[in-house]
Design an enzyme around this catalytic site. Structure first.
Site, PDB file in Angstrom:
ATOM      1  N   HIS A  40       0.818  -1.204   0.000  1.00 53.87           N
ATOM      2  CA  HIS A  40       0.000   0.000   0.000  1.00 53.87           C
ATOM      3  C   HIS A  40       0.859   1.263   0.000  1.00 53.87           C
ATOM      4  CE1 HIS A  40      -4.155  -1.590   1.079  1.00 53.87           C
ATOM      5  NE2 HIS A  40      -3.382  -2.675   1.047  1.00 53.87           N
ATOM      6  N   ASN A  70       1.362  -5.269  -7.233  1.00 51.00           N
ATOM      7  CA  ASN A  70       2.537  -4.443  -7.474  1.00 51.00           C
ATOM      8  C   ASN A  70       3.589  -5.206  -8.269  1.00 51.00           C
ATOM      9  OD1 ASN A  70       1.485  -2.230  -6.138  1.00 51.00           O
ATOM     10  ND2 ASN A  70       2.455  -2.733  -4.194  1.00 51.00           N
TER      11      ASN A  70
END
Length: 491
Positions: free
Chosen positions: A20, A376
């Site tokens: 995050h 990611n």
């Protein structure tokens, strides 16, 4: 310098997870570029425990007193009432942390206002309910930053809009197919995120699903803007249909750099795991000694845990394939007793406990990426043009692997045995399938290269990521002006 009325201040609140924090930092920096002469401010709020890891000199930091800035983005810690980086243990613990986080964030907003820098928009990564509480209290518009693929947003949306019973009814049948609106093709249950099909009653699943349900109820009522870390060409069909129901802006790929690794000091990634820069010099020198597209890069993210048996199978498979490999495995990622340590002096490879992943993926020596397929990592592989061997475990990883293998066709998924173990033989088979000279291998590599070019166009100056972020900003400006004019008309 922009005057107070022209200034926009985004408070971006993130969870204390590596997955995050870095997308949050990229968004924060890109938001500041939308304004001129200091007209756009961004404050990134992170949990106290995370703040202490990011800024060790701020050990006394708590949410209402400390702030750090790099000259572009400010960082502030918020307290969840525990501040040890742990996850909630039960419903009472979740409620306590929500109240504490809301109180801490509310104090931050008040403090920013006292400084003459009031927050004009509050953002959160995924479903962080204290942000909704605070936004209601202070009458500040909310923007959701969805840091996973649009496909997963669609799956979650439909789960909480009438499809939960159908999905959970077949949760124990991995091969069962479910058709959801917007997605174009049926999905196997095994392609769903783990928390939507977890029938064990785990506290983590309860936390995610209850938070997500409340988030979508809020979205139905208030229709906030939703920023998604993807790009139009990557998920074109689902996005086209989704935008008819949600105010979605695709702003990806949200990575720090694409192509040659040229980064400013303000845009380097933050790594919460302690690492030694000497190791980086060592593995980069090792990569430099290998031919183009010859190295197998292996990393399973910061949350995965592996038994000694599983890791022995992985290392055995890497040796069996006979190709040079760079294996990243943190010692605290091994589930067995502390006496077990991997030998990092392999004859064909190197084992390290940390690496700068984007820099490694961008190295010409790397030919494929054996990955857990966190979003990611998946995006970083896409923008680097590297084929992927998916080894999904939890959360969004099964869905991301499905996209890699079946939608984009830039990789393959491993098959575990009946005990859930990835065998060395299976890993070696997949590596050869990707890096060999067969027709499928060549087709996968060509598609990976083509997708890389599309990603670069999206991320370049004037590309879709920048255009869509500017469009989002225009809607925020229009909203602010409407509210200001409406307020003046009633005075």
């Amino acid at each position: 310098m922009a005057n107070h009325e022209e200034r926009h201040h985004f408070l971006l609140v993130v969870y204390g997870l590596q997955s995050h924090i870095n997308p949050g930092r990229v968004l924060a920096h890109r938001l500041t570029r939308l304004g001129v002469d200091g007209s756009v401010l961004v404050t990134l709020a992170v949990p106290v425990a995370t703040y202490r890891s990011m800024f060790p000199s701020k050990q006394d930091g708590v949410g209402d007193v400390s702030m750090t800035t790099n000259g572009v983005v400010s960082y502030v810690p918020y307290s969840d009432g525990v501040d040890d980086g742990s996850m909630p243990m039960n419903a009472d613990d979740r409620a306590h942390r929500r109240r504490a986080s809301s109180k801490s964030l509310s104090a931050i907003i008040a403090r920013l206002a006292d400084r003459g820098q009031p927050a004009t928009c509050i953002m959160c990564t995924m479903a962080f309910l204290p942000v909704i509480d605070v936004a209601r209290e202070h009458n500040i518009p909310v923007t959701i930053y969805w840091i996973q693929p649009a496909t997963l947003l669609a799956m979650n949306y439909h789960y909480f809009h009438g499809y939960s019973k159908l999905i959970t009814l077949h949760a124990n049948d991995p091969a069962h197919k479910v058709s959801l609106p917007w997605l174009g093709r049926p999905l196997q249950i095994s392609n769903f995120p783990s928390y939507l099909i977890d029938m064990s009653g785990s506290e983590m699943t309860k936390n995610i699903n209850e938070s997500s349900q409340e988030l979508f109820e809020y979205m139905d009522q208030w229709r906030p803007k939703v920023l998604v870390n993807t790009f139009d060409e990557l998920e074109a069909n689902v996005l086209m249909k989704m935008k008819q129901h949600l105010d979605v802006f695709t702003i990806g790929p949200m990575v720090f750099a694409i192509g040659p690794m040229v980064r400013s000091s303000m845009e380097t990634q933050i790594h919460l795991f302690n690492h030694n820069i000497i190791d980086k010099k060592r593995y980069m020198k090792w990569l430099q000694a290998h031919p183009d597209n010859s190295v197998v890069y292996v990393s399973f993210g910061g949350l995965s845990k592996y038994t000694k048996h599983q890791m022995d199978e992985i290392v055995g498979g890497l040796k069996q394939c006979g190709r040079p490999y760079l294996l990243v495995v943190r010692q605290d990622g091994l589930e067995d007793d502390e006496s077990h340590r991997l030998d990092n002096t392999q004859s064909h490879g190197m084992i390290v406990d940390w690496c700068d992943q984007l820099e490694v993926l961008s190295h010409l020596a790397v030919g494929c990426f054996v990955s857990h397929c966190g979003w990611n990592s998946t995006i970083e592989a896409v923008v680097s043009g590297i084929p992927i061997i998916g080894v999904p475990n939890m959360f969004d990883q099964p869905t991301n692997t499905y996209l890699v293998e079946e939608v984009w066709e830039v990789g393959v998924k491993v098959e575990r045995n009946s005990d859930g173990v990835l065998t060395g033989t299976e890993l070696a088979r997949c590596i050869e399938l990707i890096m060999g000279e067969g027709a499928k291998a060549k087709a996968i590599r060509e598609r990976a290269k083509a997708l890389k070019e599309i990603a670069k166009q999206a991320a370049n100056t004037g590309g879709s990521a920048e255009r869509n972020l500017r469009d989002f900003f225009k809607t925020i400006q229009t909203h602010d002006k409407f509210c200001m004019n409406n307020t003046m008309s009633h005075q």
